[in-house]
Design a protein around this motif. Sequence first.
Motif, short mmCIF file in Angstrom:
data_model
loop_
_atom_site.label_atom_id
_atom_site.label_comp_id
_atom_site.label_asym_id
_atom_site.label_seq_id
_atom_site.Cartn_x
_atom_site.Cartn_y
_atom_site.Cartn_z
N GLU A 21 0.85 -1.19 0.00
CA GLU A 21 0.00 0.00 0.00
C GLU A 21 0.89 1.24 0.00
OE1 GLU A 21 -2.82 -0.07 3.20
OE2 GLU A 21 -3.80 -1.87 2.45
N LEU A 22 0.65 2.11 -0.96
CA LEU A 22 1.40 3.35 -1.09
C LEU A 22 0.45 4.52 -0.96
CD1 LEU A 22 3.38 2.24 -4.26
CD2 LEU A 22 4.26 2.32 -1.92
N ASP A 23 0.75 5.45 -0.07
CA ASP A 23 -0.07 6.64 0.11
C ASP A 23 0.70 7.83 -0.43
OD1 ASP A 23 -1.56 8.82 0.93
OD2 ASP A 23 -2.00 7.99 2.91
N PHE A 24 0.23 8.36 -1.54
CA PHE A 24 0.92 9.47 -2.20
C PHE A 24 0.59 10.83 -1.58
CE2 PHE A 24 1.17 6.07 -5.28
CZ PHE A 24 2.48 6.17 -5.72
N GLY A 25 -0.48 10.88 -0.79
CA GLY A 25 -0.85 12.14 -0.14
C GLY A 25 -1.48 13.16 -1.06
N GLU A 26 -1.64 12.81 -2.31
CA GLU A 26 -2.28 13.67 -3.31
C GLU A 26 -2.96 12.79 -4.34
OE1 GLU A 26 1.15 14.70 -6.49
OE2 GLU A 26 1.47 15.56 -4.52
N THR A 27 -3.86 13.33 -5.09
CA THR A 27 -4.61 12.57 -6.08
C THR A 27 -3.68 12.03 -7.16
OG1 THR A 27 -6.58 13.90 -5.66
CG2 THR A 27 -6.52 12.69 -7.74
N ILE A 28 -3.85 10.74 -7.46
CA ILE A 28 -3.06 10.08 -8.50
C ILE A 28 -4.01 9.52 -9.57
CG2 ILE A 28 -1.13 9.48 -7.00
CD1 ILE A 28 -2.37 6.67 -6.71
N ASN A 29 -3.45 9.13 -10.69
CA ASN A 29 -4.26 8.52 -11.75
C ASN A 29 -4.83 7.20 -11.26
OD1 ASN A 29 -3.74 10.55 -13.67
ND2 ASN A 29 -1.78 9.63 -14.15
N THR A 30 -6.03 6.89 -11.68
CA THR A 30 -6.70 5.67 -11.23
C THR A 30 -6.45 4.48 -12.14
OG1 THR A 30 -8.72 6.29 -12.37
CG2 THR A 30 -8.53 6.95 -10.06
N THR A 31 -5.90 4.71 -13.33
CA THR A 31 -5.67 3.63 -14.28
C THR A 31 -4.27 3.72 -14.86
OG1 THR A 31 -6.53 4.95 -16.13
CG2 THR A 31 -8.11 3.54 -14.96
N GLU A 32 -3.92 2.71 -15.63
CA GLU A 32 -2.67 2.64 -16.40
C GLU A 32 -1.41 2.47 -15.54
OE1 GLU A 32 -3.15 2.17 -19.58
OE2 GLU A 32 -5.25 2.67 -19.31
N TRP A 33 -1.53 1.75 -14.43
CA TRP A 33 -0.37 1.45 -13.59
C TRP A 33 0.33 0.20 -14.09
CZ3 TRP A 33 1.60 4.72 -10.13
CH2 TRP A 33 0.79 5.79 -9.73
N LEU A 34 1.64 0.18 -14.00
CA LEU A 34 2.46 -0.95 -14.43
C LEU A 34 3.51 -1.25 -13.38
CD1 LEU A 34 3.21 0.34 -18.04
CD2 LEU A 34 1.64 -1.49 -17.47
N MET A 35 3.81 -2.50 -13.19
CA MET A 35 4.93 -2.92 -12.36
C MET A 35 5.66 -4.01 -13.11
SD MET A 35 4.94 -4.40 -8.48
CE MET A 35 6.44 -4.90 -7.68
N HIS A 36 6.95 -3.81 -13.34
CA HIS A 36 7.76 -4.82 -14.00
C HIS A 36 8.83 -5.30 -13.04
CE1 HIS A 36 6.73 -3.29 -18.30
NE2 HIS A 36 5.77 -3.99 -17.75
N VAL A 37 8.99 -6.61 -12.97
CA VAL A 37 10.04 -7.23 -12.16
C VAL A 37 10.88 -8.07 -13.11
CG1 VAL A 37 10.55 -8.73 -10.20
CG2 VAL A 37 8.48 -7.31 -10.16
#
Length: 122
Positions: A25-41
């Motif tokens: 869980e990451l809390d950015f403290g400001e509004t972020i985009n709700t879509t188009e997130w990616l994580m690559h390992v």
Amino acid sequence: MAAINLDTAARLDITCRKGDTFQLELDFGETINTTEWLMHVRETDTSEEDLIIDEGAITFTVADNSSGVTNAKLTITISDDNMANVQSGMYVYDIQNDFSDVTKTFLFGLFKVNEDITTSSE
């Protein structure tokens, strides 16, 4: 001479366990985009090999944070079944958002997977 650094990504090393549900869980403290997130390992940041964790195995949920800021908290989840398929070892990762053709890397770092001793049987 003046300089500007457009690389605002933060380093966050992650240690998790093979076979356990991965939930960050990451809390950015400001509004972020709700879509188009990616994580690559990947094995290394220069490898052209396949991803260690399939993109379809990673879910992203955006919600309000505890302070009431709309769409400020990002939760990244990988099921225990999918994490059971990841070999223990040291990898690299990054988390990006690619909304409206603007790509921004938020986090990067080491992704360490510890071996699991107990496995569940169904």
